[in-house]
Design a protein around this motif. Sequence first.
Motif: not given
Length: 181
Positions: A114-119, A37-53
């Motif tokens: 992908y959403f990874d907020p401070p817990y 599903r990732v190839s060619g997708c539009r990806w949104l990274d919320l609370c991205a931190g280092s941006g690893a995802m």
Amino acid sequence: MAIRIYGNRAIKTLPGQATRPTSARVREALFNIWRGRVSGCRWLDLCAGSGAMGAEALCRGAAVAVGIDAAGAACRVIRQNWTLVAQPEQSFQVLRGDVIQQLRKLQGSFDLIYFDPPYASGLYQSVLAGIAENGLLVEEGAIAVEYSPESWQPAETAGLALDQTKRYGSTSLAFFSPEGI
């Protein structure tokens, strides 16, 4: 400090405990679940931190990556990391500011979020509601939310169906899709 992502690429992380990079185990599990599903997708990274995802998504062929984080230092690191891994045909954007306010400003919709907020932030339900209200997820899209079971329990949100949860040690992922799909 650095961590290794897909293809054994090193990316920077912020020093100290201000951000918590997603563990290699969780990253690998998520990308196995979203394989194909990732190839060619539009990806949104919320609370991205280092941006690893987002960096992983770009390495795996995402066409577009957008990252949001409140911290200026984090945004600088994300921009550096994504510049290192993005190919000429890929595009990315890094936005600094409050995640809920930035969601209202976004144009278009995303395939994977992908959403990874401070817990302990208390952002979970309001951000999920903002995604649904602003139409930020395509009809066949998916959201993964990283959380600690001690800090939040996933629940259905207007416009989003809770599909499944997975636990990886002390970290869990909740997967949502548009309601009715």
